[in-house]
Design an enzyme around this catalytic site. Structure first.
Site, mmCIF file in Angstrom:
data_model
loop_
_atom_site.group_PDB
_atom_site.id
_atom_site.type_symbol
_atom_site.label_atom_id
_atom_site.label_comp_id
_atom_site.label_asym_id
_atom_site.label_seq_id
_atom_site.Cartn_x
_atom_site.Cartn_y
_atom_site.Cartn_z
ATOM 1 N N GLY A 272 23.360 -2.974 -2.144
ATOM 2 C CA GLY A 272 23.420 -4.184 -1.352
ATOM 3 C C GLY A 272 24.250 -5.210 -2.088
ATOM 4 O O GLY A 272 24.142 -5.342 -3.319
ATOM 5 N N CYS A 273 25.086 -5.960 -1.375
ATOM 6 C CA CYS A 273 26.038 -6.839 -2.048
ATOM 7 C C CYS A 273 25.352 -7.958 -2.831
ATOM 8 O O CYS A 273 25.694 -8.211 -3.993
ATOM 9 C CB CYS A 273 27.035 -7.406 -1.048
ATOM 10 S SG CYS A 273 26.289 -8.230 0.387
ATOM 11 N N ASN A 274 24.367 -8.612 -2.223
ATOM 12 C CA ASN A 274 23.648 -9.662 -2.949
ATOM 13 C C ASN A 274 22.873 -9.082 -4.124
ATOM 14 O O ASN A 274 22.807 -9.670 -5.208
ATOM 15 C CB ASN A 274 22.674 -10.378 -2.010
ATOM 16 C CG ASN A 274 23.367 -11.131 -0.901
ATOM 17 O OD1 ASN A 274 24.350 -11.819 -1.129
ATOM 18 N ND2 ASN A 274 22.854 -10.997 0.312
ATOM 19 N N SER B 205 23.416 -6.299 -5.945
ATOM 20 C CA SER B 205 24.211 -5.897 -7.099
ATOM 21 C C SER B 205 24.788 -7.109 -7.822
ATOM 22 O O SER B 205 24.919 -7.100 -9.056
ATOM 23 C CB SER B 205 25.332 -4.940 -6.678
ATOM 24 O OG SER B 205 26.209 -5.554 -5.752
ATOM 25 N N THR B 206 25.098 -8.180 -7.078
ATOM 26 C CA THR B 206 25.636 -9.374 -7.718
ATOM 27 C C THR B 206 24.613 -9.992 -8.665
ATOM 28 O O THR B 206 24.928 -10.324 -9.821
ATOM 29 C CB THR B 206 26.052 -10.404 -6.660
ATOM 30 O OG1 THR B 206 27.003 -9.816 -5.764
ATOM 31 C CG2 THR B 206 26.674 -11.630 -7.310
#
Length: 348
Positions: free
Chosen positions: A145-147, A149-150
């Site tokens: 998920g982008c959020n 992993s960030t």
């Protein structure tokens, strides 16, 4: 060797970004693209920027259409990928850009997603502790998920080095609406978001929370500890098409020096191409990573609040999703990790 690839959900944002990156990959031949309601349309109707792939037509997303390829990318909404995994048992490499195979806890899946729980696959963030070794030779990969992993990349070095306390993490994120997919939603209309900043999934309800907890717990386990990971996570939609700027903070562990703190991140990412720690006092912008498979981090030590603050910028469709998936694919296949990917953004 050239690998044949099928991409499902090819009319969406994630599927389109996977195609954009794969189109420049010298070892890949994109042979099949699929969709649901858009099946039968030329790909160019939905992805007009992909001129080199304009000859392709969207086919139905069925096991029969997806089977028979060397690699299949599933770029589908959560809850839809799992139905294809058994049917693709003979496919050498399957990469799921959805959520269906990310979580190891059935209870967390039931709480945040609901529906059938599917077995977890190898998590596709190479720079997390143990990530690259797990991906080598993998046949089933769950893109992140982008959020999630960030934030995980922001804080994992501090957890692994024991220089922060992960039981009191606070993360506030400015995110572009492309992270929510291409389906029409009233809250994502231009009239709703232009000139406005809109919080959503506030108060511990965002689906990426258990994914972050899972990744940071694994980072602690890599150092021989089992941390208690608790996070206050607040995403805010802002009027930029793509990008995430995440400000994450956690308490400084007792007795830790400033030099030890910065060394934790420098040791973790000093030799990485795609995750880079900026010089002291510098912080990234989302504009710096547009179109790139790069996560840029700025680190501050706030002794007055006794907290470490990490500001991270990623392109949610590249390093946050498609780029991470292709980077993981390269590792699984034994190819150079940066094949088909770039650290250079697009400016202005």
């Amino acid at each position: 060797m050239t690998y044949s690839v099928a991409v499902s959900g090819a009319s969406g944002y994630a599927g389109g970004e996977i195609l954009r990156l794969l189109a420049a990959h010298p070892d890949i031949e994109i042979t099949t693209v699929t969709a649901h309601s858009n099946a039968g349309d030329p790909l160019a109707v939905h992805q007009p920027h992909l001129r080199s792939l304009a000859h392709l037509t969207l086919q139905p997303t069925t096991p029969e259409v997806l089977a028979g390829h060397d690699i299949v990318f599933l770029a589908l909404p959560h809850g839809q990928s799992g139905q294809y995994t058994d049917a693709l048992a003979g496919t050498p490499l399957v990469i799921d850009a959805g959520a269906d195979h990310r979580l190891t806890s059935a209870d967390a899946w039931a709480q945040f997603y609901g529906g059938d729980f599917h077995d977890p696959w190898v998590y596709g963030v190479p720079e997390l502790p143990g990530g690259r070794a797990a991906l080598a030779g993998a046949s089933r990969i769950a893109a992140p998920g982008c959020n999630a992993s960030t934030v995980s990349l922001s804080l994992a070095p501090g957890v692994a080095a024991g220089v922060i306390d992960p039981s009191d993490i606070v993360s506030v994120l400015a995110v572009g609406p492309s992270g929510a997919g291409k389906s029409l939603k009233t809250n994502l209309l231009a009239a709703e978001i232009l000139g406005s900043a809109n919080p959503y999934a506030v108060g511990g309800t965002h689906r990426h929370i258990p994914e972050i907890q899972q990744a940071l717990a694994a980072a602690g386990a890599s150092a021989g500890v089992t941390p208690d990971v608790r996070i206050s996570f607040t995403p805010v939609i802002v009027p930029m098409a793509r990008g995430i700027l995440a400000a994450s903070s956690a308490p400084i562990a007792a007795g830790v020096t400033d030099a030890q703190i910065r060394d934790g991140w420098q040791s973790a990412y000093g030799d990485e191409s795609f995750v880079q720690l900026l010089p002291e006092g510098q912080f990234p912008r989302t504009a710096d990573v547009l179109g790139a498979n790069t996560a840029l981090l700025g680190l501050a030590i706030d002794r007055s609040a006794n907290r470490v603050v990490v500001v991270a910028a990623v392109d949610n469709l590249v390093k946050g999703t498609a780029g991470a998936a292709i980077q993981s694919m390269n590792i699984a296949l034994g190819l150079p990790e940066d094949r088909g990917l770039t650290v250079n953004g697009v400016a202005p």
